[in-house]
Design an enzyme around this catalytic site. Structure first.
Site, PDB file in Angstrom:
ATOM      1  N   GLU A  30      -0.614  -9.425  -0.796  1.00  0.00           N
ATOM      2  CA  GLU A  30      -2.135  -9.903  -0.542  1.00  0.00           C
ATOM      3  C   GLU A  30      -2.879 -10.206  -2.069  1.00  0.00           C
ATOM      4  OE1 GLU A  30      -3.027  -6.681   2.101  1.00  0.00           O
ATOM      5  OE2 GLU A  30      -4.034  -8.410   3.394  1.00  0.00           O
ATOM      6  N   ALA A  38       0.655  -1.195  -0.043  1.00  0.00           N
ATOM      7  CA  ALA A  38      -0.041  -0.033   0.054  1.00  0.00           C
ATOM      8  C   ALA A  38       0.846   1.278   0.014  1.00  0.00           C
ATOM      9  CB  ALA A  38      -0.684  -0.086   1.085  1.00  0.00           C
ATOM     10  N   GLU A  48       2.836  -5.353   7.912  1.00  0.00           N
ATOM     11  CA  GLU A  48       1.892  -4.435   8.742  1.00  0.00           C
ATOM     12  C   GLU A  48       2.280  -4.365   9.935  1.00  0.00           C
ATOM     13  OE1 GLU A  48       1.219  -6.608   6.211  1.00  0.00           O
ATOM     14  OE2 GLU A  48      -0.071  -5.694   4.733  1.00  0.00           O
ATOM     15  N   GLY A  85       0.371  -5.442   0.983  1.00  0.00           N
ATOM     16  CA  GLY A  85      -0.591  -5.228  -0.118  1.00  0.00           C
ATOM     17  C   GLY A  85      -0.352  -6.120  -1.385  1.00  0.00           C
TER      18      GLY A  85
END
Ligand code: NAD
Length: 723
Positions: A135, A91, A155, A132
């Site tokens: 992910e 992210a 994270e 992310g």
């Protein structure tokens, strides 16, 4: 994206077998995602420099390209990859704070679209697949990685849990045991490990080419592999006490924190709840973590660490000097660890001491530490042996005739260090930088012993040097911009977080620590016990309380440092430390200090309480019960006040630098942001009020400095440039 730009981007055809790193930016157009076709396979590329962060423009681009891949009847399968040999580092961090990460399409929505595509998707992973980015890859039907690819869900380091199915898909692909280890630590996994645990499906030198072939095979085959979301095999037979045992084992490491516990909860949910419910729980816990003060504090630390690298030097664009060979003088505790830091970074080291025996002891220590690193799985045998081979011993300064830099780590004695600097000045090439690992001494006095003061600097490593992340570089009056640029760059090369401090007694860290330590002893004199004080500070989140830390560093060392320090007229040192040293209570190394030690275990010692009570009696202090709140306030406030003085004097350039020093050098809990951040959260006006309340009875350290008052008036450290 302008239609013309898209057409031009799409004209860049992929040649079969060619590596897919065409710099679209060569066209002068910033296009964050690209779509190309290789026969019946659609290639979706993320191209958002520098690390392919999944910001809103990328997510919007990917959504459109997924729709296109779904609509084009010729497309049988999809491959997802990243430009510049990087899949995606995750992210865009600024979007997490600003809320833009919640603008549609969110990652969750992209995942839903991918899973409903009806055509197989394969991720081709080079470089980093983090957060992310990972992910996204985990949502594909298969993952093909380059041998040097790295995987992580980091994270937790920002006080978050993966919020887009990361804990769920990771657990379903790799099993809960591997997920617990990887996601609660946020550590990066190399491709080989990722393959071994089932996170990825294959490793290939050209992952894009392999991924295209896989995608085609999946499209042609009768069945498409089960998506991670639907995989049950790894979560079917979980050891019954896996989660209880893991929670118990990590209770101390995770204490006080939210995110690691929520990660464990989410992984457990993956194994025990229906998929839909478990995914929803993960999201709920992500939102809880995102709203927590811990996330904000850790984000502050993240930015402060990056800001610390930016050093204001007089001359712009100075280049760091290349460092290929170093000398380390003093093969003791620190010298051995410092030698390892260099060797681990591929730098040749000559470790010098006064005698062959001392050198042999130093090299033996190096060997033992490498052995420990291998035993703990930190280094492979091969890597450790190669690094160890870069360190050789010497007793003659002639061995330093070709070094680019020398680091002095002899006893903390100014006269001795001066002699060493004179010798180094005569024995090393004129270009070499001469650095000292002194904890407190005056860098300018050392520089004056040489004919090259502009190349003299402090490089203050922390113990154990090969483990601790902090490197406090100290700028002498004459240190040149190039010297500073070199040691700051060196910090990064050694994998450290380097902070530049000005030259004063104790620099940033130890200068603040002196009142913190002194206050702990005042509390002992007034009625507190070592156990009480350490328990309060450890409950706050420090790795170790002040008295346990004294025992670790050595009470003789602490007392020796104190002897050459002067105090303001209304301050005094407690006699406790001197008495401890005189009685041979040196700390861990002598098996007794403020505590008794058996291995790593510490136990209370009634005799210590007797020693402390005797001191109270002699000083005419009536011992009293001291509450946890007072203990905490009395230990933290002097840190903040001294920090403000360091800012006023320009010893620290930013409040964030002080936070970084305290977190990485002194065990301040990162999730509370460091002492200066903590003070801002408390409210600087309240900090001043507490200091004033305590000032009449506790001396100079308690008088709020002018800089602190000015910062309070302006609403925070950031708003103040000059006092
Ligand atoms: P140490 O006592 O373990 O080692 C000092 C070494 O220096 C010994 O091996 C000694 O033989 C050698 N030495 C003495 N005189 C010498 C000379 N003239 N030439 C070459 N070698 C000589 O000490 P240490 O704990 O490694 O500390 C070294 C320095 O690092 C000190 O300045 C200390 O303040 C600083 N420091 C220590 C720590 C720590 O926790 N130990 C942390 C940060 C900085």
């Amino acid at each position: 994206m302008a239609r013309g730009a898209r057409r031009r981007a799409e004209r860049l055809e992929l040649r079969p077998g060619a590596r897919y790193h065409r710099p679209i930016h060569a066209l002068g157009i910033a296009v964050p995602t690209h779509y190309r076709r290789d026969g019946d396979v659609a290639l979706l590329q993320i191209d958002n420099p520098p690390v392919n962060a999944l910001d809103l423009s990328v997510r919007t681009g990917l959504e459109a390209l997924l729709r296109r891949a779904a609509d084009e009847p010729q497309v049988k399968a999809v491959v997802l990859c990243g430009a510049r040999a990087c899949f995606s580092a995750g992210a865009d961090i600024s979007e997490i704070a600003s809320g833009a990460a919640f603008h549609s399409p969110m990652l969750l929505e992209l995942h839903a679209r991918m899973e409903a595509l009806g055509k197989p998707i394969v991720a081709a992973i080079e470089g980093a697949a983090l957060g992310g980015g990972l992910e996204l890859a985990l949502t594909c039907h298969a993952r093909i990685a380059a041998p040097e690819a790295r995987f992580a869900l980091p994270e937790v380091k920002l006080g978050l849990i993966p919020g887009s199915g990361g804990t769920q898909r990771f657990t379903r692909l790799a099993g809960p045991a591997a997920a617990l280890e990887a996601i609660t630590s946020g550590a990066q996994l190399p491709a080989a490990r990722a393959l071994a645990i089932g996170l990825i499906d294959a490793i290939g030198a050209d992952p894009l080419q392999v991924a295209v072939a896989w995608a085609r095979r999946l499209a042609d085959g009768a069945s498409v592999p089960v998506l991670a979301r639907a995989r049950e095999d790894k979560i079917a037979a979980v050891e019954p006490d896996l989660f209880t045992a893991f929670r118990a084992a990590r209770a101390r490491a995770f204490r006080g924190q939210l995110a690691p516990w929520r990660i464990v909860d989410a992984i457990e949910a993956a194994c025990t709840r229906p998929a839909l419910e478990a995914f929803q729980l993960e999201r709920q816990w992500y939102l809880e973590c995102r709203a927590s003060p811990q996330r904000k504090a850790l984000m502050h630390v993240f930015h402060a660490e990056r800001a610390a690298r930016r050093v204001a030097v007089a001359a712009p664009q100075v280049e760091a000097l290349p460092i290929a060979r170093v000398g380390v003088v003093g093969a003791g505790t620190m010298g051995a660890g410092i030698a390892m830091c260099f060797a681990n970074a591929g730098i040749d080291v000559t470790l010098l001491d006064v005698s062959r025996e001392a050198v042999a002891r130093g090299l033996e220590r190096v060997g033992e530490l490498y052995g420990e690193s291998v035993a703990r799985g930190k280094l492979t045998d091969e890597v450790a042996s190669a690094a160890r081979a870069r360190i050789r011993g010497a007793v003659d300064y002639a061995a330093l005739a070709d070094v680019d830099m020398a680091v002095e780590a002899v006893f903390e004695d100014l006269a001795l260090k001066c002699q060493v600097f004179e010798r180094l000045d005569r024995s090393t090439p004129p270009r070499a930088i001469l650095a000292s690992n002194t904890s407190t001494l005056d860098i300018d006095r050392l520089a004056a012993c040489t004919a090259r003061p502009q190349q003299v600097v402090g490089t203050h490593f922390f113990s154990p040097a090969h483990v601790m992340k902090l490197m406090e570089n100290v700028r002498g009056r004459a240190s040149s911009p190039q010297t500073l640029a070199t040691v700051m760059a060196l910090g990064r090369r050694l994998g450290k977080i380097a902070v530049l401090a000005g030259n004063c007694d104790g620099f940033i860290g130890n200068r603040m620590l002196q009142y913190y330590g002194a206050e702990a002893e005042r509390l002992l004199e007034e009625g507190a016990t070592p156990e009480q004080i350490d328990a309060v500070i450890e409950a706050f989140g420090f790795a170790m309380g002040p008295l346990a830390m004294r025992d670790l560093a050595g009470n003789d060392v602490g007392w020796a440092i104190r002897r050459h320090r002067t105090l303001p007229a209304d301050e005094r040192w407690s006699p406790i430390l001197e008495r401890m040293a005189a009685q041979g209570r040196l700390g861990r190394k002598s098996g007794r200090g403020f505590y008794l030690y058996e291995g790593r275990e510490r136990r209370s010692d009634p005799q210590v309480l007797a020693l402390i009570s005797a001191v109270s009696r002699e000083l005419g202090i009536e011992r009293r019960e001291i509450g946890a709140g007072e203990i905490l306030a009395r230990l933290l406030h002097p840190l903040v006040n001294e920090g403000a003085k360091l800012l006023a004097e320009g010893i620290a350039a930013r409040a964030g630098d002080i936070d970084v020093v305290y977190i990485h050098g002194y065990g301040f809990p990162a999730y509370k942001g460091g002492p200066m951040y903590w003070a801002e959260q408390e409210g600087l006006a309240k900090v001043i009020a507490t200091l004033e309340r305590l000032a009449p009875s506790h001396g100079a350290r308690w008088r709020p400095c002018a800089y602190l008052r000015a910062a309070a008036a302006r609403g925070g450290w950031e708003h103040l440039t000059q006092c």
